[in-house]
Design an enzyme around this catalytic site. Sequence first.
Site, PDB file in Angstrom:
ATOM      1  CD  GLU A 162      -1.364   1.878   2.769  1.00 17.92           C
ATOM      2  OE1 GLU A 162      -0.702   2.940   2.711  1.00 17.92           O
ATOM      3  OE2 GLU A 162      -1.720   1.353   3.841  1.00 17.92           O
ATOM      4  CD  GLU A 237       7.533   4.087   1.497  1.00 18.79           C
ATOM      5  OE1 GLU A 237       6.710   4.065   2.441  1.00 18.79           O
ATOM      6  OE2 GLU A 237       8.165   5.116   1.163  1.00 18.79           O
TER       7      GLU A 237
HETATM    8 ZN   LIG Z   1       1.447   2.771   6.968  1.00 19.55          ZN
END
Ligand SMILES: [Zn+2]
EC number: 3.4.24.-
Length: 1074
Positions: A162, A237
């Site tokens: 995401e 990330e």
């Molecule tokens: Zn997050």
Amino acid sequence: MLRTASCSASLTSASPFFRHFPLSYSSLSSSTGALRAPGRNLRRVASPSSTGRRVFLRRGLRVPSTAVRGVNRQLSRLSVRAVATQPAPSYPDVGQDEAEKLGFEKVSEEFISECKSKATLFKHKKTGCEVMSVSNEDENKVFGIVLRTPPKDSTGIPHILEHSVLCGSRKYPLKEPFVELLKGSLHTFLNAFTYPDRTCYPVASTNTKDFYNLVDVYLDAVFFPKCVDDVHTFQQEGWHYELNDPSEDISYKGVVFNEMKGVYSQPDNILGRIAQQANNTYGVDSGGDPKDIPNLTFEEFKDFHRKYYHPSNARIWFYGDDDPLQRLRILSEYLDMFEASPSRDTSKIEPQRLFSEPIRIVEKYPAARDGDLKKKNMVCINWLLSEKPLDLETQLALGFLDHLMLGTPASPLRKILLESGLGEALVSSGMSDELLQPQFSVGMKGVSEDNVQKVEELIMSTLKKLAEEGFESDAVEASMNTIEFSLRENNTGSFPRGLSLMLQSIAKWIYDMDPFEPLKYTEPLKALKARIAEEGSKAVFSPLIEQFILNNSHRVTIEMQPDPEKASQEEAEEKSILEKVKAGMTEEDLAELARATEELRLKQETPDPPEALRCVPSLNLSDIPKEPSYVPTEVGDINGVKVLRHDLFTNDIVYAEVVFDMGSLKHELLPLVPLFCQSLLEMGTKDLSFVQLNQLIGRKTGGISVYPLTSSVRGKDEPCSKIIVRGKSMAGRADDLFNLMNCLLQEVQFTDQQRFKQFVSQSIARMENRLRGSGHGVAAARMDAMLNIAGWMSEQMGGLSYLEFLRTLEKKVDEDWEGISSSLEEIRRSLLAKNGCIVNMTADGKSLTNIEKSLEKFLDLLPENPSGGLVTWDGRLPLRNEAIVIPTQVNYVGKAGNIYSTGYELDGSAYVISKHISNTWLWDRVRVSGGAYGGFCDFDSHSGVFSFLSYRDPNLLKTLDIYDGTGDFLRGLDVDQETLTKAIIGTIGDVDSYQLPDAKGYSSLMRHLLGVTDEERLRKREEILTTSLKDFKDFAEAIDVVRDNGVAVAVASAEDIDAANNARSNFFEVKKAL
Ligand SMILES: [Zn+2]
């Protein structure tokens, strides 16, 4: 900076949809606060956690209330106005032929009177992708794409994905198109969420061109992200080993990794996670357990995208007043590129079989070394309610039952637990129905070891008693009115209505059920009401309690014990793993890792080339209205009291704020103010118990809240310090609203010592939770308290000083209750007066006229003047760098200074510049390369305080150094006209944020209180629109004051603070907090 300290009292029936959350309040104002709605300042930011059903947000600080929690959803699914009698208006239609031509077939079509919308379900023929296209008159258009993404383990794949898909795509090959959209669009919503079993990518805007730009960037990101070919994004990330020099230790870095460390530092979250005892996908953590995240490989990550990010596994939502045919045109371009895939079958969520025996689990959570650990246990009982999804009427009835049992302070289950004195506060409790199988939880924290069992017994015996005896009819009526009021009001706050509807629809649709059904509540609600009327409430609710709770053997009891060793144990474990990793590496490996670390850092710090940036579509300055939006305001006078009236269409609802001045309040009484506010709402009068009073409010109004508000006023020494009484009702019930306000203000008696004691312990629990979960807010408040008076006042009522005050007060309640009670009386006398009072009302013109008499009567009953003379507020905390110690794996780091002290005069460009600093310098350094979940700045144009803050930050001094480099960053900045235009448009997007009518009236009141005129707003807007590079350079001089004379406050772990004080000889004064 506007602050509203708050108390749970302010939630009484006013906002039933929020009640499950451990609420913290954003003490952070937006830099544009003065110009627009103070909504963001006032918005209560709910913690994105609840019983294990966490939703992870790409930007941690904005949480959709309705998205998070089941019963909120259950009720909010109702939050659409019923207009069943109205004929269907005609909206542009997409004919079957047109749809066919674009590759879609029309599956079904309905007019949904509840939301005055025409909704059409299409299916993309080639891939099977389903599209809900909702047409209506709402200009706040919403798009969302939702994928079913059930994880198999706790490595956090869905969550890392995401984050990653928004880091560049085929058409938008730059580092982070998401950030470019944040900078330069007019979005009214832009975020992404990871649920336990799905991932949502929603955007919203009122500007059609902007809206389609956002849609295109999101579609391209989801289907064609760069991250599947670029291991660097995964590392950034997700996770990676970091080694700056072969001689140093290896560490873990990664945005999600640190975000989750923060999540796992909060006992409430750990409890919620453990409560998910399931052998299906819900038994693992879609967000990622920091212990498991480093097991995730890039191959698995890519594979997950290939499998699930496919049109066959996607559901797409469009909502608003744009052309429905255009929606299909945009989609067909993307969807036609795919063939059908089996992902829709492979992503199916298998239900969990119910347990035949209850289970009990004991776990430890990390706690601080000192403090009364014996009293820090938590206990929570959870039920999985059903193997199959429930029908809408049962679900509605359960939502209703939940509100009856727990919804307000007067609700029996809540009240009995809190009054038992067995614990400090409830842990997130209530029904939750957003996943495949509904669940109910209830529990307490701050429980002593010996009382754990008693809490369990009390929960069970209370539920039994409720099943046997039923509920008072006044309570049922109050709950019914509260629910119906919120349906009519349909007030989603700053959250787009269309998104709230999408989340309701998707909660069924994602499991292949009917997407229309959750939007149509009128009939099932009518049926439920009729049943209650005919059979009585007991016949409706008792069987539900018995069937779903008491006779349900799928009961999971969790006990959590504080463990002072756990935090350091976990740290030691991580260290030893990393040491082993290092020991297993050759010299060449280490050199290679250091090189790779450097390569990633360089890549992160290298700006995108201008041509790449140019490919992200954006608006032109000519698309931007030159004038701010004005709120109709008529200033009048009733019996010497100033009255502001805003003539706006509010669907027959009256919103009223009565504002009292704190100018006569004695200094030492200030920290008692939040408890005073709570007492008004939750103590009762001579004739009415607090339960009766609470039910009256529920039956007659849409809710009343009371809270303090403080802010600096630009150019003045004296701060603005007020108490606001806020209420709403149907226009025909305004008389009841004002009568009840009067009753609360004048007749409530401060005599209930036991209740007051509960308020204190609940407040302590809430403040402690806030330190762990929103340490950046605590740090900001602390710095503000050093830099200005309003900040000091606010910190006394909601910061660390307040927590210290509460801890002393807790003892005093037993020793000197009379003294406290008379102090509360004294606060009342010093506030309550016509003199200094202002009334603000928002409704349509006719209602405004009709309610005048009620208001007049209310004002007549107020004393003329407050008791006691005017006081001068002049408090501040001593200026010093402070480190506040809490048991945590990640830190919150702040630094602030007053830029007005340099002679800087406010110019609209300051808003553009501070937004730019947040979205570039701080995002790149603190988040992207520093690995923190968030890094941002905040400029309070009223006080002149400029603050830097980080959120879930693995660093401490390093982050402070980044803050100090901001002036040089601005001096060295070279922005072209396009970048500048983007920054300007993004700032206007903040200033013009979408507001519902009540928010418009409220913003106007705030501007009135803080002396912000419409002329000034227009001037500031012109300054924003003409911001130049020179303004950035000039601002550098002003901002240097933070580096040179600013104060730093960190909320951090003992280890990191020690290390910082060793590295920089006692830089911080250390304060223990937990
Ligand atoms: Zn997050």
